[in-house]
Design an enzyme around this catalytic site. Structure first.
Site, PDB file in Angstrom:
ATOM      1  N   TRP A   1       0.846  -1.199   0.000  1.00  0.00           N
ATOM      2  CA  TRP A   1       0.000   0.000   0.000  1.00  0.00           C
ATOM      3  C   TRP A   1       0.884   1.254   0.000  1.00  0.00           C
ATOM      4  O   TRP A   1       1.854   1.320   0.760  1.00  0.00           O
ATOM      5  CB  TRP A   1      -0.897  -0.027   1.249  1.00  0.00           C
ATOM      6  CG  TRP A   1      -1.793   1.169   1.417  1.00  0.00           C
ATOM      7  CD1 TRP A   1      -2.562   1.766   0.465  1.00  0.00           C
ATOM      8  CD2 TRP A   1      -2.022   1.889   2.631  1.00  0.00           C
ATOM      9  NE1 TRP A   1      -3.256   2.823   1.008  1.00  0.00           N
ATOM     10  CE2 TRP A   1      -2.930   2.913   2.336  1.00  0.00           C
ATOM     11  CE3 TRP A   1      -1.534   1.763   3.940  1.00  0.00           C
ATOM     12  CZ2 TRP A   1      -3.378   3.816   3.293  1.00  0.00           C
ATOM     13  CZ3 TRP A   1      -1.983   2.652   4.895  1.00  0.00           C
ATOM     14  CH2 TRP A   1      -2.900   3.669   4.578  1.00  0.00           C
TER      15      TRP A   1
ATOM     16  N   ASP B   1      -1.682  -6.203   8.784  1.00  0.00           N
ATOM     17  CA  ASP B   1      -2.604  -5.121   8.433  1.00  0.00           C
ATOM     18  C   ASP B   1      -3.893  -5.791   7.950  1.00  0.00           C
ATOM     19  O   ASP B   1      -3.922  -6.393   6.875  1.00  0.00           O
ATOM     20  CB  ASP B   1      -1.981  -4.253   7.331  1.00  0.00           C
ATOM     21  CG  ASP B   1      -2.841  -3.028   7.024  1.00  0.00           C
ATOM     22  OD1 ASP B   1      -3.965  -2.934   7.554  1.00  0.00           O
ATOM     23  OD2 ASP B   1      -2.386  -2.173   6.237  1.00  0.00           O
TER      24      ASP B   1
ATOM     25  N   ALA C   1      -7.217  -4.805   6.892  1.00  0.00           N
ATOM     26  CA  ALA C   1      -8.072  -3.682   6.504  1.00  0.00           C
ATOM     27  C   ALA C   1      -9.320  -4.144   5.752  1.00  0.00           C
ATOM     28  O   ALA C   1     -10.223  -3.340   5.518  1.00  0.00           O
ATOM     29  CB  ALA C   1      -7.284  -2.700   5.643  1.00  0.00           C
TER      30      ALA C   1
ATOM     31  N   LYS D   1     -13.680  -0.255   5.633  1.00  0.00           N
ATOM     32  CA  LYS D   1     -14.265  -0.914   4.461  1.00  0.00           C
ATOM     33  C   LYS D   1     -15.425  -1.817   4.855  1.00  0.00           C
ATOM     34  O   LYS D   1     -16.512  -1.706   4.304  1.00  0.00           O
ATOM     35  CB  LYS D   1     -13.217  -1.732   3.717  1.00  0.00           C
ATOM     36  CG  LYS D   1     -11.828  -1.158   3.738  1.00  0.00           C
ATOM     37  CD  LYS D   1     -11.625  -0.016   2.777  1.00  0.00           C
ATOM     38  CE  LYS D   1     -10.300   0.659   3.083  1.00  0.00           C
ATOM     39  NZ  LYS D   1      -9.688   1.385   2.034  1.00  0.00           N
TER      40      LYS D   1
HETATM   41  C1  LMR Z   1      -6.646   2.662  -0.661  1.00  0.00           C
HETATM   42  O1  LMR Z   1      -5.630   1.963  -0.679  1.00  0.00           O
HETATM   43  O2  LMR Z   1      -7.119   3.187  -1.684  1.00  0.00           O
HETATM   44  C2  LMR Z   1      -7.364   2.869   0.636  1.00  0.00           C
HETATM   45  O3  LMR Z   1      -6.735   2.168   1.649  1.00  0.00           O
HETATM   46  C3  LMR Z   1      -7.591   4.293   0.951  1.00  0.00           C
HETATM   47  C4  LMR Z   1      -6.348   5.009   1.333  1.00  0.00           C
HETATM   48  O4  LMR Z   1      -6.361   5.648   2.390  1.00  0.00           O
HETATM   49  O5  LMR Z   1      -5.356   4.983   0.591  1.00  0.00           O
END
Ligand code: LMR
Length: 396
Positions: A129, A210, A212, A245
C-alpha cells in the site's frame, strides 16, 4: 519559518480522486481510491451502521471524554471479531486499543515498535500500500521490502519471500496483509501462511498484520483465520484493524491496534504505553464510529444484517472481477483469468505509467499510478467503456 517548506506532490491514491472530481467529462470512471461502490457508483452507508447510528444518537446522554485507548466495548468487540471468542488461545495476553482508523492503528503500532525496539527494521511486501512506507517510516523506523508479487505469473513469490524471511535478524518486524493484498489482490494461500508462520516462529520474527479488508476476501472468519493461526504460534504480534471498508465507516476513522504479548502483564503494559502514545499524539480517538461498531457487534439482529451485507459486497466484487476479465478477454487483449483468482477490491493491471496517464487523459478512466484498479468501481453500465479504454492503451 514556513518559507523553508517544499510543496507536497499529490498523494498517489487520494490525488486520483481529486483529479477525477475536477474532470468535467460526462463519461468518466473512478477506479482509484479503495472505497466500495454499489451499482449506482455510490458508497452507501451500511444498513446496520445506519440503524446502530440512530440508536447511538437516541441513547447518548453525553459526549464527555472517554480515554486515550478509546471505547472499551468497541475494543472488546474487535478483539473477538478478529481473534475469535477464545482469542486464539491467548485470553488475557491480547489487548485492543482503538485508533483513528486503520492508518492510525498502523501508526500506533509503529510508535510502539520504535519505543520497544528503536533499531528494529519493518519489512513490507514489494509492492505494498502506497502509504505503508511513509506512515511507518514517519514514526522513525527503518523500512525495507521483501519479495512478494510476480507480475509475470500473477502469483506470490513464495520461495523468494521465505528465503528473505530466513535471512532476517531475530526481532525484525514483518508487515503482512491479512487478506485482500493492497495493491495486487494476490493473497497468500493456506500453505504460504503455514510456511511463513513456521519461519517467523523459528527465526524469532514479529508479525505485524494489516487487516483492513476482513470479510472482503473470504468470510469474516476465513479472513481472520491466518491472524488466529499466527497468534497460536508466535509469542508476540501486532494487528492493525480497519473498520473503514467492512463497516463502510471511512470518514469516521474507526480502527484498532491489537497486541498479542507473551503474558498478560506485558499486554497490560503495552496497552498503557499505547494510551500514552495516543495521549501525546491526538489525546484520544473519535468515538462515533467506535460506538456504532460496538452496537452492531453486540446486537444479534444488527450483527447478522451486517454480516450479510459484508457477504453481499464480497459477492458483488467477485462478480465484477469475472465481468471485467470477460470484457477484457472479449477485446482480444490477452488472458485476464487471473483477475478472478485475486481477492478484495484491488488488482493491478500490467500498465506502464504512460498507459495510466493515457487512460486518464484520453479515456477519463482513473486508476492508481501503479496500475491498481478498484474493481468495486466497475459496473455493468461502465464496464464496456473501461474495457475499451484499457484495450486501447494496451494496444498502444
Ligand atoms: C486505498 O488503498 O485506496 C485505501 O486504503 C484508501 C487510502 O487511504 O489509501
Amino acid at each position: 519559518m514556513l518559507h523553508t517548506l517544499a510543496r507536497v506532490p499529490d498523494d498517489p491514491i487520494l490525488g486520483i480522486s481529486a483529479a477525477f472530481r475536477r474532470d468535467p467529462a460526462p463519461l468518466k470512471v473512478d477506479l482509484g481510491v479503495g472505497v466500495y461502490k454499489d451499482e449506482a457508483g455510490e458508497t452507501p452507508v451500511v444498513r446496520a451502521v445506519r440503524a446502530a447510528e440512530q440508536q447511538v444518537l437516541a441513547v447518548q446522554r453525553s459526549k464527555t471524554y472517554l480515554s486515550p485507548v478509546g471505547n472499551p466495548g468497541f475494543n472488546a468487540g474487535v478483539l473477538d471479531l478478529v481473534l475469535g471468542a477464545d482469542h486464539a488461545g491467548r485470553k488475557g495476553q491480547a489487548v485492543a486499543v482503538q485508533g483513528p482508523g486503520g492508518s492510525g492503528a498502523l501508526r500506533l503500532g509503529a510508535e510502539l515498535i520504535r519505543l520497544a525496539s528503536p533499531g528494529a527494521v519493518v519489512h513490507v511486501s514489494d509492492p505494498t500500500w502506497a502509504n505503508h512506507m511513509p506512515l511507518i517510516g514517519g514514526a522513525g523506523l527503518k523500512v525495507e521490502e521483501y519479495p512478494y508479487y510476480d507480475p509475470a505469473r500473477h502469483a506470490v513469490r513464495t520461495d523468494a519471500l521465505l528465503a528473505h524471511l530466513d535471512g532476517l535478524v531475530a526481532g525484525s518486524i514483518v508487515l503482512l496483509h491479512g487478506s485482500c493484498h493492497n495493491p495486487t489482490g494476490q493473497d497468500l494461500g493456506e500453505a504460504d501462511w503455514r510456511a511463513i508462520g513456521e519461519t517467523l516462529q523459528r527465526r524469532g520474527l514479529i508479525p505485524f498484520v494489516d487487516l483492513a479488508y476482513q470479510g472482503f476476501g473470504g468470510s469474516l472468519d476465513e479472513d481472520a483465520a491466518p491472524v488466529r493461526a499466527l497468534a497460536r504460534l508466535v509469542p508476540e504480534m501486532l494487528v492493525a484493524v480497519s473498520c473503514s471498508k467492512n463497516f463502510g465507516l471511512y470518514r469516521e476513522r474507526t480502527g484498532a491496534l491489537l497486541v498479542v504479548a507473551a503474558d498478560s502483564t506485558q499486554a497490560q503494559i503495552a496497552a498503557g504505553q499505547l494510551g500514552r502514545i495516543a495521549r501525546t499524539l491526538y489525546s484520544m480517538p473519535p468515538d462515533h464510529g467506535a460506538a456504532i461498531v460496538d452496537r452492531v457487534l453486540a446486537d444479534a439482529t444488527l450483527r447478522s444484517d451486517w454480516e450479510s451485507e459484508v457477504a453481499a459486497m464480497n459477492a458483488r466484487m467477485r462478480a465484477l472481477r469475472a465481468l471485467l476479465a470477460r470484457e477484457l478477454e472479449a477485446r482480444g487483449t490477452g488472458d485476464f483469468g487471473w483477475i478472478t483468482q485475486q481477492r478484495g477490491m484491488f488488482s493491478r493491471l500490467d500498465l506502464t505509467s504512460d498507459q495510466v496517464v493515457r487512460l486518464r487523459e484520453q479515456h477519463h478512466v482513473y486508476v492508481a499510478p501503479d496500475g491498481r484498479v478498484n474493481v468495486a468501481g466497475i459496473s455493468p453500465a461502465n464496464v464496456g467503456h473501461v474495457a475499451d479504454s484499457i484495450a486501447a492503451v494496451l494496444r498502444g
